[in-house]
Design a protein around this motif. Structure first.
Motif, PDB file in Angstrom:
ATOM      1  N   LEU A 117      19.375  18.940  67.665  1.00  0.00           N
ATOM      2  CA  LEU A 117      19.151  19.689  68.899  1.00  0.00           C
ATOM      3  C   LEU A 117      18.170  20.830  68.668  1.00  0.00           C
ATOM      4  O   LEU A 117      17.260  21.073  69.483  1.00  0.00           O
ATOM      5  CB  LEU A 117      20.480  20.231  69.428  1.00  0.00           C
ATOM      6  CG  LEU A 117      21.463  19.207  69.992  1.00  0.00           C
ATOM      7  CD1 LEU A 117      22.825  19.853  70.238  1.00  0.00           C
ATOM      8  CD2 LEU A 117      20.936  18.604  71.283  1.00  0.00           C
ATOM      9  N   CYS A 134      14.388  20.917  70.295  1.00  0.00           N
ATOM     10  CA  CYS A 134      14.202  22.040  71.230  1.00  0.00           C
ATOM     11  C   CYS A 134      13.040  22.921  70.795  1.00  0.00           C
ATOM     12  O   CYS A 134      12.225  23.338  71.619  1.00  0.00           O
ATOM     13  CB  CYS A 134      15.495  22.850  71.328  1.00  0.00           C
ATOM     14  SG  CYS A 134      15.403  24.234  72.488  1.00  0.00           S
ATOM     15  N   PHE A 173      16.398  15.545  73.001  1.00  0.00           N
ATOM     16  CA  PHE A 173      17.302  16.695  73.084  1.00  0.00           C
ATOM     17  C   PHE A 173      18.422  16.439  74.098  1.00  0.00           C
ATOM     18  O   PHE A 173      19.606  16.676  73.804  1.00  0.00           O
ATOM     19  CB  PHE A 173      16.516  17.944  73.483  1.00  0.00           C
ATOM     20  CG  PHE A 173      17.375  19.158  73.695  1.00  0.00           C
ATOM     21  CD1 PHE A 173      17.749  19.956  72.625  1.00  0.00           C
ATOM     22  CD2 PHE A 173      17.817  19.505  74.972  1.00  0.00           C
ATOM     23  CE1 PHE A 173      18.552  21.071  72.821  1.00  0.00           C
ATOM     24  CE2 PHE A 173      18.612  20.612  75.166  1.00  0.00           C
ATOM     25  CZ  PHE A 173      18.984  21.402  74.090  1.00  0.00           C
TER      26      PHE A 173
END
Length: 328
Positions: free
Chosen positions: A25, A29, A57
């Protein structure tokens, strides 16, 4: 009716979440944010890469929530198949974004803080792809240890993932509709890519639900016929796309310098001729994979088996340990 498969315990889920999902993640991101901060200078390739990282994501976040809240029994498919299949796609997506973004955009940027951001985004995308590969390898090892069958162990699964992924990359290049509009032969090629993608996706979904184990179903014959159809369609595209894009007799441009969009070497966008060439190469790659798939299923039919991955009836009766009885 088959018994429900056993999902790893909560401790294993938390371990995967903290050591793999959170870095995944974070990496996707950061890559997305760095390119988004470049504004209009990110170009079409930047927007394309951002969409890939955003999808990874979002899907990783959804899967993490489902795992942490024990919602996997609400899904019609077997959750372990979904997780491994998605991780395969995510690894390919992040790797392709890293390669395409770096060779078609980053190397042309002048010395500027934005160039450092683009390089950093590429690095985080590479890290994400490595993390997804580790997840695939780790989940395979776990289910081997627990003697739990899952579809991604099979050659058919690998081919279907690659076929649909390559088709997705083709669609990314075909987002430039000027490549094929008002040319019936080229529009037919786009239709071929769409039809074959849908057929492969349907087969993939059927396999994720493990429908091939429901008796009686001549599943190998069904896959053989669909693969044969896809091969024939891709052969037509392999002939028509290069013919109408690179032959002067059919209105194409055999040389790159003939395309005015390729004249500006400082352009941050992939020119039309390069996009046509990329589609032609990807078409050949996908045709090769469909031919391998065709040979695979022809062999399965000839030896009278559904799939080399077909498991005995015990595949539905996974051993239940004392620690997992509370999960069922």
């Amino acid at each position: 009716m088959p018994t429900r498969w056993i999902h790893p315990g909560s401790d294993s889920i938390l371990c995967v979440f903290w050591f793999l999902r959170l870095p995944q993640l974070f990496s996707t991101c950061v890559a997305f944010s760095l390119v988004a901060d470049m504004g209009t200078l990110r170009g079409a390739i930047g927007n394309w890469s951002m969409s890939f990282w955003c999808v990874c994501f979002a899907m990783t976040l959804i899967i993490s929530i489902v795992d942490l809240r024990n919602l996997y029994y609400d899904f019609p498919f077997y959750w372990h198949n979904i997780c491994v299949t998605y991780a395969c796609y995510a690894a390919l997506i992040c790797l392709s974004a890293s390669i395409i973004y770096s060779i078609t955009y980053v190397q042309f940027l002048p010395d500027h803080p934005y160039r450092d951001q683009a390089i950093a985004a590429t690095a985080f995308s590479c890290i994400a792809s490595v993390l997804y590969v580790i997840e695939v390898a780790g989940m395979r090892a776990w289910y081997d240890l627990e003697e739990i069958f899952f579809y991604e162990h099979t050659m058919s699964a690998l081919l279907k993932v690659l076929e649909t992924f390559v088709a997705g990359v083709i669609f990314a290049f075909l987002s430039n509709t000027s490549l094929y509009l008002h040319q019936p032969a080229l529009e037919w090629c786009v239709a071929v890519y769409s039809i074959c993608f849908i057929l492969a996706a349907v087969v993939l979904l059927l396999n994720l639900g493990e429908w091939e184990y429901m008796q009686p179903r001549p599943f190998s014959i069904f896959q053989l016929l669909l693969t044969l159809l896809s091969v024939l369609l891709y052969v037509s595209s392999m002939v028509l796309w290069p013919l109408y894009q690179f032959s002067e007799e059919f209105g194409g441009m055999p040389q790159r310098f003939m395309d005015m969009s390729c004249v500006d070497e400082l352009s941050y966008n992939v020119c039309d001729w390069d996009q046509c060439l990329a589609v032609a190469i990807l078409t050949a790659i996908n045709l090769l994979m469909y031919m391998v798939d065709l040979v695979y299923w022809a062999r399965q039919v000839s030896i009278g088996t559904k799939d080399v991955s077909s498991a005995p009836d015990s595949v539905w009766s996974y051993p239940v340990s004392s620690q997992s009885e509370d999960i069922l």
